[in-house]
Every structure is written in C-alpha cells, then in structure tokens.
Write an enzyme that holds these catalytic residues in place. Structure first.
Site, short mmCIF file in Angstrom:
data_model
loop_
_atom_site.label_atom_id
_atom_site.label_comp_id
_atom_site.label_asym_id
_atom_site.label_seq_id
_atom_site.Cartn_x
_atom_site.Cartn_y
_atom_site.Cartn_z
N THR A 134 -5.13 10.81 1.96
CA THR A 134 -4.29 9.76 1.40
C THR A 134 -4.61 9.48 -0.07
O THR A 134 -5.74 9.73 -0.51
CB THR A 134 -4.51 8.46 2.21
N ASP A 135 -3.64 8.92 -0.78
CA ASP A 135 -3.89 8.53 -2.17
C ASP A 135 -4.78 7.28 -2.26
O ASP A 135 -5.30 6.95 -3.32
CB ASP A 135 -2.57 8.29 -2.93
N GLU A 136 -4.98 6.59 -1.11
CA GLU A 136 -5.76 5.35 -1.15
C GLU A 136 -7.22 5.60 -1.51
O GLU A 136 -7.93 4.67 -1.89
CB GLU A 136 -5.69 4.62 0.19
N TYR A 159 -10.45 1.43 5.75
CA TYR A 159 -9.63 2.63 6.01
C TYR A 159 -9.83 3.67 4.92
O TYR A 159 -10.16 4.84 5.18
CB TYR A 159 -8.14 2.26 6.12
N LYS A 163 -11.49 7.46 4.99
CA LYS A 163 -10.77 8.69 4.61
C LYS A 163 -11.51 9.39 3.46
O LYS A 163 -11.61 10.62 3.43
CB LYS A 163 -9.32 8.37 4.19
#
Ligand code: NAD
Ligand code: DAU
Length: 351
Positions: A134-136, A159, A163
């Site tokens: 993810t870009d997060e 989260y 990741k």
C-alpha cells in the site's frame, strides 16, 4: 493437465484478491490458480461464484498465521509463484485491534516467505514472490508532492506499520537470500465487492438506507482513487513483466478530498434513486476524527507507466458509475455482509 504455472493467490476471497483471481483464472487457462484464504469477515467466496467451477481454479482454506498449515499446502501444490494479498486491511480496525494486524500482515508474510524458500530450496529459477502493498507505508504528504518508489517509509497507523514491516521482510529476503520478489505499493482502490467498512461502499449503503454519512474530522483529507480492475490489470502486468527485485507504485492520477467525493456520490445516488437533488447530502454528518489520520496520499505512477506501459483504463466518473450500479443491483451481497458481526462493528464504531 500439465499447467504452465502454479500460482497461489493469498487473500483471493477479499476485495482486490477476488478481482485478481478472476482475471488470472479466466485469462490464463494454462495456469493453475489456488486461492488461499482463511475467510475472515472480509473474505467472501460469493465474490467468485462465476469462476468457482473453472478447471484451473481451486480454493484452500488456510490461515497464513499457521506456519505448518502454510508449509503443508505449499508442499502439496509445489507452487512456482505466489501473489500475496492476504491481510487485515482496514485502518480503523487496526486502531482497536493492532495485534491481529501484526499476526496476519507480519507473521503471515514471514510464514509465506519461509514456505516459499523451503519448496524452492533447489533453485529460484522460474520462481516469483509478488508482494502486494500500500501507499500508506510512505506516511502522509503535505499539500504538495507525490509518493515515489524512493520515498522513505514513515508509516503512521498500526495497519501501515504492519504493511511496512512486511515490505521490509520481503526486501530483506531478497537481499539476504537472493529471494526472487517483486513489490507494488498502490493507492486507494474502489469498485464492486469492496467490504462496506471502507469509505465509498459505506456511503453508498448509508445513502440507500437514509442513514447518516459519517465524515471524519474536517473532511479535507485527500486520497488518490483507483478502480480495482485497473489495479488487477497492473498486478497482471507486473507479475509477467516487472523486473525482479523492483518496486512499482500504482495510483489513479486521481486525487479527491473526502468531502468532495461524498458530495459527488450524493449527487449520483440522488439521480439513481430518483430522489430530489440535495436529499442525500443532507445526511452528511461530521464525526470525531480517526486518531493519527493521514492528511494526504498521492502516488506518482510514472515508473509503471513509462517502463511497463500501464495506465488506468477507466475514468473516475466511469468507474464510479459502474460501482454504484453494482451495489444497487447486488442488494443480497450487501445484506449478507452487513448483517451479523458487521452490524456490531458498525454500532461500536459510529454510534
Ligand atoms: P480485504 O480486507 O478485502 O481482503 C483481505 C483478504 O485476506 C480476505 O479475503 C481475508 O479473508 C484474507 N485474510 C485475512 N487474514 C488472513 C489470514 N490470516 N490468512 C489467510 N487469509 C487471510 O483486503 P483488500 O482491500 O482486498 O486488500 C488486499 C491487499 O491489497 C492487502 O494486502 C492490502 O494491504 C493491499 N492494498 C489494499 C488497498 C485498498 O484500497 N483496499 C490499496 C493498496 C493495497
Ligand atoms: O491508500 C491505500 C489504503 O486505502 C489501503 O492500504 C487500505 O487497505 C484501504 O483501507 C485504504 O485506507 P484508507 O484509510 O484511506 O481508506 P478508508 O476507506 O478507510 O478511508 C478513506 C478516507 O475516508 C480516509 O481519509 C478516512 C475517511 N473516512 C472513512 C470512513 C470509513 C471517513 O471520513 N468516514 C468513514 O466512515
């Protein structure tokens, strides 16, 4: 039949995973596709009824946190490729229950890496571990700038930290063991089959039921939205043509503030439901902010565009129209997933 490839897709019963499974099963009858999923609240085999009887498709109910079970299934099929999507994926849930994110996203990923190394110990020739991220992991942007593949990691929620850990593990295995991997970091997906805890399906469901539309904080948080089938197309392309050990960012070139996207959705829904214009937007309710809420995400997808020729195939307007129509037509799907446990989650979260 002797299959050309044996691919395990983890999390294939979830939102993005089900679109990836469908694409691979139907586009590549010469590949065997095994969907490995424990079927949490977010995993739903109803997402795959159209391909469940395909001869090249199989489902295995396995928890990736269970190292022995993972190794057993890897030995049974002797996969040559892994496309890893299984995860706990909802930021709000990671705030109330971080440990399950550590277990699935970090320990689960380590178990898959170890099982792959074990069955590929003779040679990595023709083998591939594709980690979907993810870009997060890059944290939050200010008013300007975009996430590049070289942007330093700065995860802000349990989260995104879980990741980020899994991404680091995958790259560390690449560096330490010459393990064959490829990795992508994607922006916010939307589309059919997304669980209605996420912004767009939650708002569609609530508008349909004349329920309050909970907008966090001031509503000026920004996300970069991509239609899920375009993400699945990107995964197909990177799987086949991505360079080993490389990372590709995937995004929609499509930034929206939350409040603007909710207003747009209200307009579309008023039309679809035959309501007077302005009916749905009256339901907008500003609520307490998400703790540690990232202000802005936006992806620079130049690398995948220039090197592999990928770009989104639908405009946001087209994708949103398909999505809204799907949710309105698939009431049974929505009713099934919003009853029971989800109702309890919703009441705790919003009421
Ligand atoms: P999802 O929550 O809809 O689906 C996750 C799937 O993983 C479910 O089918 C669930 O049953 C399965 N799963 C969870 N824990 C498991 C376990 N312990 N063992 C086996 N299976 C398990 O998630 P999604 O939105 O489809 O996201 C898929 C992947 O893509 C995730 O890795 C996520 O981090 C990443 N991603 C998501 C987005 C997005 O906008 N949704 C964007 C970028 C990247
Ligand atoms: O950027 C990629 C990420 O996008 C993925 O890695 C995650 O798995 C996925 O869940 C998504 O994370 P977000 O937190 O951005 O998505 P979510 O749909 O939860 O929220 C989108 C924005 O809308 C965010 O700023 C929070 C806000 N929001 C969300 C909900 C559920 C609201 O204002 N109200 C809500 O009720």
């Amino acid at each position: 039949m002797e299959y050309k490839k044996k691919i395990v897709i983890t999390g294939g019963a979830g939102f993005i995973g089900s679109h990836v499974v469908r694409l691979f099963v139907s586009k590549y009858p010469e590949y065997q596709i095994i969907n490995l999923d424990i079927l949490t609240y977010a995993g739903n085999l109803e997402n795959l009824t159209d391909v469940e009887n395909a001869p090249n498709y199989k489902f295995e109910k396995v928890d990736i946190v269970d190292a022995n079970a993972v190794l057993e299934v890897f030995k049974k099929y002797n996969f040559d490729s892994v496309i890893h999507l299984a995860a706990e994926s909802h930021v709000d849930r990671s705030i109330t229950d971080p440990n399950s994110f550590v277990m699935t996203n970090v320990v689960g990923t380590a178990n898959l890496l170890n099982a792959s190394r074990e069955i590929w110990k003779d040679s990595f020739e023709g083998k591939k571990f594709y980690h979907v991220s993810t870009d997060e992991v890059y944290g939050s942007l200010g008013k300007t700038g975009l996430f590049l593949e070289t942007t330093p990691y700065d995860p802000q929620s349990p989260y995104s930290a879980s990741k980020a850990s899994s991404d680091h593990l995958v790259r560390a295995y690449g560096n330490t063991y010459d393990f064959p991997f490829v990795l992508t970091n994607c922006s916010n997906n939307y589309g059919q089959n997304q669980f209605p805890e996420k912004l767009l399906p939650l708002m569609i469901h609530n508008i349909k039921n004349s329920k309050a539309l909970p907008v966090y904080g001031d509503g000026n948080y920004t996300r970069d939205w991509l239609y899920v089938i375009d993400h699945a197309r990107a995964i197909d392309l990177v799987f086949h043509e991505g360079k080993p050990s490389e990372t590709y960012n995937i995004g929609g070139f499509n930034e929206w503030k939350n409040i603007d996207i909710v207003n747009l959705l209200c307009k579309i829904m008023d039309k679809k439901l035959g309501s007077e214009e302005g009916t749905a937007s009256k339901l907008i309710t500003y609520v307490k902010d998400r703790p540690g809420h990232d202000r802005r995400y936006a992806i620079d997808a130049t690398k995948i565009n220039k090197e592999l020729g990928w770009k989104p195939s639908v405009t946001f307007e087209e994708g949103l129209e398909i999505t809204v129509d799907w949710y309105l037509k698939n009431e049974k799907w929505l009713d099934n997933v919003t009853s029971g446990d989800y109702q309890k989650y919703y009441d705790n979260m919003y009421e």
